[in-house]
Design a protein around this motif. Structure first.
Motif, PDB file in Angstrom:
ATOM      1  N   TRP A   2      50.815  26.574  39.292  1.00  0.00           N
ATOM      2  CA  TRP A   2      49.370  26.813  39.307  1.00  0.00           C
ATOM      3  C   TRP A   2      48.843  26.517  40.700  1.00  0.00           C
ATOM      4  N   GLN A   4      44.990  26.654  42.772  1.00  0.00           N
ATOM      5  CA  GLN A   4      43.564  26.961  42.699  1.00  0.00           C
ATOM      6  C   GLN A   4      42.933  26.608  44.033  1.00  0.00           C
ATOM      7  N   LEU A  37      49.502  35.946  37.257  1.00  0.00           N
ATOM      8  CA  LEU A  37      48.134  36.442  37.158  1.00  0.00           C
ATOM      9  C   LEU A  37      47.268  35.738  38.187  1.00  0.00           C
ATOM     10  N   ASN A  39      43.133  34.974  38.785  1.00  0.00           N
ATOM     11  CA  ASN A  39      41.777  35.026  38.261  1.00  0.00           C
ATOM     12  C   ASN A  39      40.842  34.751  39.436  1.00  0.00           C
ATOM     13  N   PHE A  41      36.851  34.257  40.378  1.00  0.00           N
ATOM     14  CA  PHE A  41      35.540  33.955  39.792  1.00  0.00           C
ATOM     15  C   PHE A  41      34.532  33.762  40.908  1.00  0.00           C
ATOM     16  N   THR A 100      34.026  37.736  36.921  1.00  0.00           N
ATOM     17  CA  THR A 100      35.428  37.351  36.898  1.00  0.00           C
ATOM     18  C   THR A 100      36.335  38.578  36.851  1.00  0.00           C
ATOM     19  N   LEU A 101      37.433  38.506  37.607  1.00  0.00           N
ATOM     20  CA  LEU A 101      38.483  39.515  37.537  1.00  0.00           C
ATOM     21  C   LEU A 101      39.808  38.824  37.258  1.00  0.00           C
ATOM     22  N   THR A 102      40.651  39.443  36.468  1.00  0.00           N
ATOM     23  CA  THR A 102      42.022  38.989  36.269  1.00  0.00           C
ATOM     24  C   THR A 102      42.944  40.157  36.600  1.00  0.00           C
ATOM     25  N   VAL A 134      39.532  30.918  43.084  1.00  0.00           N
ATOM     26  CA  VAL A 134      40.696  31.738  42.804  1.00  0.00           C
ATOM     27  C   VAL A 134      41.753  30.845  42.154  1.00  0.00           C
ATOM     28  N   THR A 135      42.222  31.269  40.981  1.00  0.00           N
ATOM     29  CA  THR A 135      43.272  30.549  40.273  1.00  0.00           C
ATOM     30  C   THR A 135      44.458  31.472  40.104  1.00  0.00           C
ATOM     31  N   GLN A 137      48.348  31.763  38.593  1.00  0.00           N
ATOM     32  CA  GLN A 137      49.361  31.206  37.698  1.00  0.00           C
ATOM     33  C   GLN A 137      50.562  32.117  37.757  1.00  0.00           C
TER      34      GLN A 137
END
Length: 139
Positions: A2, A4, A37, A39, A41, A100-102, A134-135, A137
């Motif tokens: 992870w 972020q 992925l 994400n 935001f 938000t986009l994934t 931004v996250t 994973q």
């Protein structure tokens, strides 16, 4: 794994802006991910994120024209007008488009379609820099 991080985008004029390269420049960690992925935001209520055409800039101009026509300023029934005529329409546009986009990550790259890019929808007339969380994973 992870990851972020917070990213600050430079100020943009009102309209729709292709920010894919600006974002990727600040994410060298992405290259370490073979599958995962991301994400993205945006921490604002008067700007938005979306994915669309990355080749022809007239698409972004047409987006601005469309949303300005369908969510106009100075409507007599607006009551939230304290920050200017563009404020409530900016909130409405941001809610319609989203914050938000994934996106899938494959072999260290965003797995976007050939003609897809990430847009910042800047809906204020006099915006400042915008902040993203931004996250990532993946493995």
């Amino acid at each position: 794994m992870w990851i972020q991080k917070e990213i600050t985008l430079k100020p943009h004029l009102r309209g729709f802006h292709l920010i894919t390269d600006e974002l990727l420049f600040q994410l060298p960690e992405l290259k370490e991910i073979s599958i995962g992925l991301i994400n993205i935001f945006i921490q604002h209520t008067s700007a938005s994120l979306t994915i669309n055409e990355n080749a022809d800039p007239s698409v972004r101009d047409d987006f601005e024209s469309f949303f300005s026509h369908h969510v106009p300023e100075n409507e007599p029934y607006y009551t939230h007008i304290y920050e200017g005529a563009d404020d409530l329409p900016a909130h409405l546009k941001a809610s319609i488009l989203g914050n938000t986009l994934t996106i899938p990550i494959t072999n260290g790259r965003l797995n976007l379609g050939t003609w897809q890019g990430i847009y910042l929808g800047e809906h204020r007339n006099h915006a400042t820099s915008r902040h993203l969380v931004v996250t990532i994973q993946g493995e």
